[in-house]
Design a protein around this motif. Structure first.
Motif, mmCIF file in Angstrom:
data_model
loop_
_atom_site.group_PDB
_atom_site.id
_atom_site.type_symbol
_atom_site.label_atom_id
_atom_site.label_comp_id
_atom_site.label_asym_id
_atom_site.label_seq_id
_atom_site.Cartn_x
_atom_site.Cartn_y
_atom_site.Cartn_z
ATOM 1 N N TYR A 241 -2.851 -10.397 -14.475
ATOM 2 C CA TYR A 241 -3.975 -10.943 -15.251
ATOM 3 C C TYR A 241 -5.287 -10.273 -14.857
ATOM 4 C CZ TYR A 241 -7.637 -14.187 -16.695
ATOM 5 O OH TYR A 241 -8.789 -14.730 -17.217
ATOM 6 N N CYS A 242 -5.504 -10.087 -13.560
ATOM 7 C CA CYS A 242 -6.744 -9.454 -13.099
ATOM 8 C C CYS A 242 -6.871 -8.039 -13.663
ATOM 9 C CB CYS A 242 -6.785 -9.420 -11.576
ATOM 10 S SG CYS A 242 -7.027 -11.029 -10.798
ATOM 11 N N ILE A 243 -5.770 -7.304 -13.672
ATOM 12 C CA ILE A 243 -5.800 -5.945 -14.215
ATOM 13 C C ILE A 243 -6.069 -5.982 -15.717
ATOM 14 C CG2 ILE A 243 -4.403 -3.892 -14.619
ATOM 15 C CD1 ILE A 243 -2.989 -4.550 -11.929
ATOM 16 N N GLN A 244 -5.384 -6.884 -16.403
ATOM 17 C CA GLN A 244 -5.601 -7.027 -17.850
ATOM 18 C C GLN A 244 -7.058 -7.362 -18.150
ATOM 19 O OE1 GLN A 244 -3.113 -10.033 -19.678
ATOM 20 N NE2 GLN A 244 -4.644 -10.466 -21.254
ATOM 21 N N THR A 261 -6.202 2.083 -12.595
ATOM 22 C CA THR A 261 -5.839 0.712 -12.243
ATOM 23 C C THR A 261 -6.454 0.296 -10.917
ATOM 24 O OG1 THR A 261 -3.760 0.870 -13.482
ATOM 25 C CG2 THR A 261 -3.916 -0.846 -11.806
ATOM 26 N N SER A 262 -6.403 1.159 -9.903
ATOM 27 C CA SER A 262 -6.974 0.790 -8.606
ATOM 28 C C SER A 262 -8.489 0.637 -8.692
ATOM 29 C CB SER A 262 -6.594 1.827 -7.544
ATOM 30 O OG SER A 262 -7.103 3.109 -7.861
ATOM 31 N N ARG A 263 -9.132 1.439 -9.517
ATOM 32 C CA ARG A 263 -10.588 1.285 -9.702
ATOM 33 C C ARG A 263 -10.906 -0.046 -10.374
ATOM 34 N NH1 ARG A 263 -15.074 4.149 -8.967
ATOM 35 N NH2 ARG A 263 -16.731 4.304 -10.532
ATOM 36 N N ILE A 264 -10.075 -0.417 -11.333
ATOM 37 C CA ILE A 264 -10.240 -1.726 -11.982
ATOM 38 C C ILE A 264 -10.054 -2.852 -10.967
ATOM 39 C CG2 ILE A 264 -9.075 -3.331 -13.550
ATOM 40 C CD1 ILE A 264 -10.964 -1.467 -15.019
ATOM 41 N N ILE A 265 -9.054 -2.726 -10.091
ATOM 42 C CA ILE A 265 -8.824 -3.765 -9.084
ATOM 43 C C ILE A 265 -10.035 -3.905 -8.181
ATOM 44 C CG2 ILE A 265 -7.430 -4.369 -7.055
ATOM 45 C CD1 ILE A 265 -5.031 -3.074 -8.501
ATOM 46 N N SER A 266 -10.649 -2.782 -7.780
ATOM 47 C CA SER A 266 -11.834 -2.858 -6.917
ATOM 48 C C SER A 266 -12.972 -3.600 -7.605
ATOM 49 C CB SER A 266 -12.288 -1.448 -6.514
ATOM 50 O OG SER A 266 -13.038 -0.802 -7.527
ATOM 51 N N THR A 325 -5.033 -5.998 -1.170
ATOM 52 C CA THR A 325 -3.694 -5.681 -0.685
ATOM 53 C C THR A 325 -2.644 -6.497 -1.437
ATOM 54 O OG1 THR A 325 -4.494 -5.092 1.514
ATOM 55 C CG2 THR A 325 -2.178 -5.659 1.335
ATOM 56 N N THR A 326 -2.910 -7.775 -1.646
ATOM 57 C CA THR A 326 -1.974 -8.634 -2.376
ATOM 58 C C THR A 326 -1.723 -8.113 -3.783
ATOM 59 O OG1 THR A 326 -2.608 -10.595 -1.113
ATOM 60 C CG2 THR A 326 -1.599 -10.959 -3.265
ATOM 61 N N ILE A 327 -2.788 -7.835 -4.527
ATOM 62 C CA ILE A 327 -2.648 -7.405 -5.916
ATOM 63 C C ILE A 327 -1.935 -6.056 -5.992
ATOM 64 C CG2 ILE A 327 -3.938 -6.685 -7.967
ATOM 65 C CD1 ILE A 327 -5.997 -8.824 -7.321
ATOM 66 N N CYS A 328 -2.337 -5.134 -5.125
ATOM 67 C CA CYS A 328 -1.718 -3.803 -5.161
ATOM 68 C C CYS A 328 -0.234 -3.880 -4.836
ATOM 69 C CB CYS A 328 -2.432 -2.869 -4.192
ATOM 70 S SG CYS A 328 -4.057 -2.307 -4.747
ATOM 71 N N ARG A 329 0.113 -4.560 -3.763
ATOM 72 C CA ARG A 329 1.537 -4.641 -3.408
ATOM 73 C C ARG A 329 2.324 -5.395 -4.473
ATOM 74 N NH1 ARG A 329 1.557 -5.588 3.250
ATOM 75 N NH2 ARG A 329 0.364 -3.691 3.721
ATOM 76 N N ALA A 330 1.713 -6.401 -5.087
ATOM 77 C CA ALA A 330 2.413 -7.167 -6.120
ATOM 78 C C ALA A 330 2.812 -6.275 -7.291
ATOM 79 C CB ALA A 330 1.544 -8.321 -6.603
ATOM 80 N N VAL A 331 1.922 -5.361 -7.705
ATOM 81 C CA VAL A 331 2.197 -4.541 -8.885
ATOM 82 C C VAL A 331 2.825 -3.200 -8.525
ATOM 83 C CG1 VAL A 331 0.358 -5.653 -10.191
ATOM 84 C CG2 VAL A 331 -0.125 -3.501 -8.978
ATOM 85 N N GLY A 332 3.101 -2.973 -7.225
ATOM 86 C CA GLY A 332 3.833 -1.778 -6.824
ATOM 87 C C GLY A 332 2.987 -0.625 -6.343
ATOM 88 N N LEU A 333 1.706 -0.848 -6.050
ATOM 89 C CA LEU A 333 0.852 0.195 -5.497
ATOM 90 C C LEU A 333 0.918 0.126 -3.976
ATOM 91 C CD1 LEU A 333 -2.320 -0.222 -7.746
ATOM 92 C CD2 LEU A 333 -0.806 1.762 -7.728
ATOM 93 N N VAL A 381 -5.014 3.077 -0.796
ATOM 94 C CA VAL A 381 -3.945 2.985 -1.797
ATOM 95 C C VAL A 381 -3.361 4.382 -1.986
ATOM 96 C CG1 VAL A 381 -3.338 2.286 -4.143
ATOM 97 C CG2 VAL A 381 -5.167 1.088 -2.925
ATOM 98 N N TRP A 382 -2.048 4.481 -2.011
ATOM 99 C CA TRP A 382 -1.365 5.778 -2.074
ATOM 100 C C TRP A 382 -1.112 6.169 -3.523
ATOM 101 C CZ3 TRP A 382 0.115 9.219 1.746
ATOM 102 C CH2 TRP A 382 0.957 10.250 1.345
ATOM 103 N N MET A 383 -1.485 7.405 -3.881
ATOM 104 C CA MET A 383 -1.248 7.864 -5.253
ATOM 105 C C MET A 383 -1.449 9.371 -5.355
ATOM 106 S SD MET A 383 -4.772 6.535 -7.074
ATOM 107 C CE MET A 383 -4.728 4.982 -6.183
ATOM 108 N N ARG A 384 -0.934 9.920 -6.421
ATOM 109 C CA ARG A 384 -1.189 11.315 -6.779
ATOM 110 C C ARG A 384 -2.478 11.379 -7.580
ATOM 111 N NH1 ARG A 384 3.371 12.344 -9.571
ATOM 112 N NH2 ARG A 384 2.385 12.240 -11.618
#
Length: 741
Positions: A241-244, A261-266, A325-333, A381-384
């Motif tokens: 929901y937060c990402i949406q 997505t990670s920028r949106i989470i921040s 950390t909660t949101i990222c791990r929940a969605v697989g980041l 957060v780990w990403m390419r």
């Protein structure tokens, strides 16, 4: 299953049953309908089993509570299976089945939010595939569905459209499944932009639901236990929901991009712009909400946010980091909470941290200049990074604490750690700000006789000390909250080269080229008095006195006169001055080639009524050699130690639904009673952290409490306890227990 469960399941099946409609403008006559307005029963889709548990085990999502409600949780770029049952025998010759996936309020093929694929007997090169994996009798098929490794991360709806030949004429049926399919990032998939090629690390950065966030200062590092709870009931839904909401419900391909997505989470974890999760508060006045120190996990905060759709009060950097950390791990980041000690806040983009001194008053001018926080927490957060040149993928800083605006919003990152380490401040996003946090030079300024700003001193190693995260062992936290060496991983080398090394200085020079720089004018006067002997007060417990001490040596062959001032202040952990505990001026003659020392004693009575919730203090020493004008300034931040809670479990292990007992205790170090005491507990058997009101604790008394918990889930679980009262804040204790079925 009980009768209520059977009725609920039957109702859901009825909801999911056929809705008949024209598909692709098929010609269907009224004679094809029965008396109830439905088609006669042909061999079309009757039911769909999402096989939640089977898929969850294959996708490493079996811990999500969403499975208990019948929803499916899978990771993109990896096949999952559904069992499709037909009302009659399935014939590939006479049946055409189209599987449609939709997400968002207005699904559109062009945005990647409306996808359809035909059921086939063999795989294809399409982005989404639906392949018959096996027949399960004459009336059922096991179907393999594979979403691409860049699809939108969201809750999807699945619809099966059947087109059946009857008497030489086509009929169309639609089956709408009542449950959602949550599709997540997949760090185990090589094609996913969040792929991490060290699977053992994912046991921590994706699958561990508890951990620690480090606090204190670089000389005295403490740990605050934190329950991330990404698998708990409602937390995955809250995260999505937060990402949406951050994307303004514009479901598009960017929702599958970890950079966006990670920028949106921040942005969404703070409430400054979009009514996000948490309100920041550093005032120590928490009227209308809860002290940030009282939280010990993310679950309560996110559930309250989802219940009210209003920002939760209140948070500080460590709470923001825990939520991210909660949101990222929940969605697989893949994500870790990070603490930077002696963390700089550069307000003017100079990539230096500037302090301005009024030497007549022998103190720092307030209200101007930058600040150094005792600690500051953010996330990696780990990403390419396909949006950057080659070489800048991997860990990226994401910071949700609202400090400075970026693109007009309170958001920060993702910032490549490799760019920060190299001083490449032209790389997206927010690299100059993050570089200054970890590697700026500290510059002390004052005015000369002509009122021109001159540099008193430059400290090149004052910023960015002992950057820390929990060791990635995938296990609950060990009960070592004061001596943190066994639970803490120092990742300073990920952020910068060794201090004063050639490569470190080159990175600072590189960063300064893109900064708004000042042209320093250095104080080049006579420097013949040497200062030193400053004591570090790292082991002072609340209730004890401490000493501020300075030594000096006159290296000249002339007489010198030393004048100065000791100042002890209470400060917030962000470096803001709260109050003066004690001032003491001094004057000392110095004969040629001699030395001496000065000191100030600070008693318990001096500071107890002025102490902040973090027990953070600052000592300042300003000294001036009257004959030469030589000036020396020195500051030291430290924290008074608070007692840790002892949390003991009477049995080494326990079984699900079998109660076990915890013994919690600590010694009150003060010569006064502790009042308005509360205890927050996060542990197995509790749906979220629970608060208990505690009677006053007597002066010098050992407090003991017994607590019974009944675990609901198996595995190694963390029991974390936080104690707060008017006199002492944020006393923590933690232990773990192994729970079996």
């Amino acid at each position: 299953m009980n009768a209520g469960g059977r009725r609920r399941r039957k109702s859901e099946d009825q909801t999911a049953r056929m809705i008949v409609e024209n598909v692709n403008n098929l010609d269907i006559d009224e004679d094809d309908y029965d008396d109830g307005g439905h088609f006669d029963i042909d061999s079309h889709v009757e039911s769909v089993d999402l096989l939640p548990l089977e898929n969850a085990l294959a996708h490493r999502t079996e811990k999500y509570d969403a499975l208990r409600e019948g929803h499916l949780v899978v990771r993109r770029g990896q096949p999952f299976y559904i069992l499709v049952r037909f009302t009659g025998k399935f014939s590939a010759k006479n049946h055409s089945v189209r599987i449609v996936f939709k997400t968002g309020p207005a699904p559109r093929p062009g945005k990647g939010s409306h996808v359809q694929c035909l059921l086939s007997s063999k795989s294809s090169q399409q982005d989404w595939t639906a392949v018959i994996a096996s027949r399960q009798g004459p009336n059922a098929l096991k179907v393999s569905i594979c979403p691409p490794a860049n699809c939108i991360v969201a809750s999807w709806r699945i619809v099966l459209e059947s087109i059946v030949e009857r008497n030489g004429r086509p009929k169309a049926y639609k089956y709408i499944h009542p449950k959602h399919i949550h599709i997540l990032f997949n760090p185990w998939c090589k094609d996913d932009a969040v792929y991490l090629d060290k699977p053992d690390l994912l046991n921590e950065y994706i699958l561990n639901d508890s951990g620690a966030i480090f606090q204190g200062n670089y000389k005295q590092i403490g740990a605050k236990p934190w329950f991330y709870g990404q698998f708990e009931d409602g937390i995955l839904e809250a995260s999505l929901y937060c990402i949406q909401k951050g994307f303004n419900s514009n479901f598009c391909q960017s929702m599958g991009d970890p950079v966006r997505t990670s920028r949106i989470i921040s942005k969404m974890v703070n409430s400054s712009d979009d009514g996000g999760v948490l309100v920041g508060n550093w005032s120590e006045d928490y009227t209308g909400g809860k002290s940030p120190m009282s939280w010990s996990g993310s679950v309560v905060i996110l559930r309250e946010y989802m219940k009210t759709k209003l920002p939760v009060k209140f948070g500080q950097c460590f709470v923001f980091s825990g939520i991210v950390t909660t949101i990222c791990r929940a969605v697989g980041l893949p994500c870790r909470s990070v603490t930077n000690f002696a963390s700089a806040h550069d307000t003017d983009g100079s990539v230096t941290i500037d302090f301005y001194w009024d030497l007549d008053q022998k103190e720092v001018l307030s209200g101007i200049g930058d600040s150094i926080w005792n600690f500051h927490c953010w996330n990696d957060v780990w990403m390419r990074r396909d949006d950057l040149p080659s070489g800048y993928s991997g860990w990226q800083v994401v910071d949700s604490t609202p400090q400075e605006r970026s693109d007009g919003m309170f958001q920060c990152g993702p910032t490549s750690l490799r760019a920060v380490k190299a001083g490449k401040c032209d790389m997206l996003y927010d690299c100059p700000f993050v570089f200054a946090e970890v590697n700026a030079d500290k510059v002390n300024w004052t005015r000369d006789k002509e009122k021109q700003w001159i540099v008193l001193s430059i400290n090149t190693d004052a910023i960015g000390r002992n950057i820390s995260t929990k060791i990635p062992d995938g296990k609950p936290l060990k009960p070592e909250l004061t001596n943190t060496d066994s639970i803490r991983q120092d990742i300073t080398a990920d952020y910068k080269h060794p201090e004063e090394s050639e490569r470190e200085r080159l990175s600072v020079i590189s960063a300064s080229r893109s900064a708004i720089t000042k042209k320093p004018v250095y104080n080049k006067g006579i420097q013949d008095v040497q200062f030193g002997g400053f004591l570090h007060r790292d082991n002072v417990t609340i209730g004890e006195q401490f000493e501020v001490k300075m030594t000096f040596t006159n290296n000249s062959q002339s007489r010198r006169t030393l004048q100065g001032k000791f100042i002890c202040e209470t400060v917030s952990y962000t470096g803001e001055k709260i109050g003066v505990v004690k001032r003491q001026e001094f004057s000392s003659p110095l004969a040629p080639a001699t030395g001496g020392e000065m000191s100030m004693i600070v008693s318990y009575a001096d500071y107890i009524h002025k102490l902040t919730e973090h027990a953070a203090m600052k000592v300042i020493v300003v000294a001036k050699v009257m004959e030469t004008g030589q000036i020396h300034v020195w500051q030291d931040d430290f924290r008074l130690r608070r007692p840790d809670l002892s949390v003991e479990i009477t049995s080494a292990s326990s079984r699900t639904w079998q109660p076990f007992e915890c013994r919690i205790s600590f010694l009150n170090p003060l010569n006064r009673n502790l009042t308005n005491c509360t205890m927050m507990v996060e542990g197995p058997g509790l749906d979220a952290e629970k608060e208990f009101m505690i009677a006053d604790v007597g002066a010098g008394e050992t407090w003991i409490a017994l607590l019974t918990l009944t675990p609901k889930k198996p595995g190694r679980r963390q029991v974390a306890v936080t104690f707060n009262c008017d006199q002492l804040k944020d006393l923590n204790g933690v232990t773990e227990i192994n729970i079996t079925n």
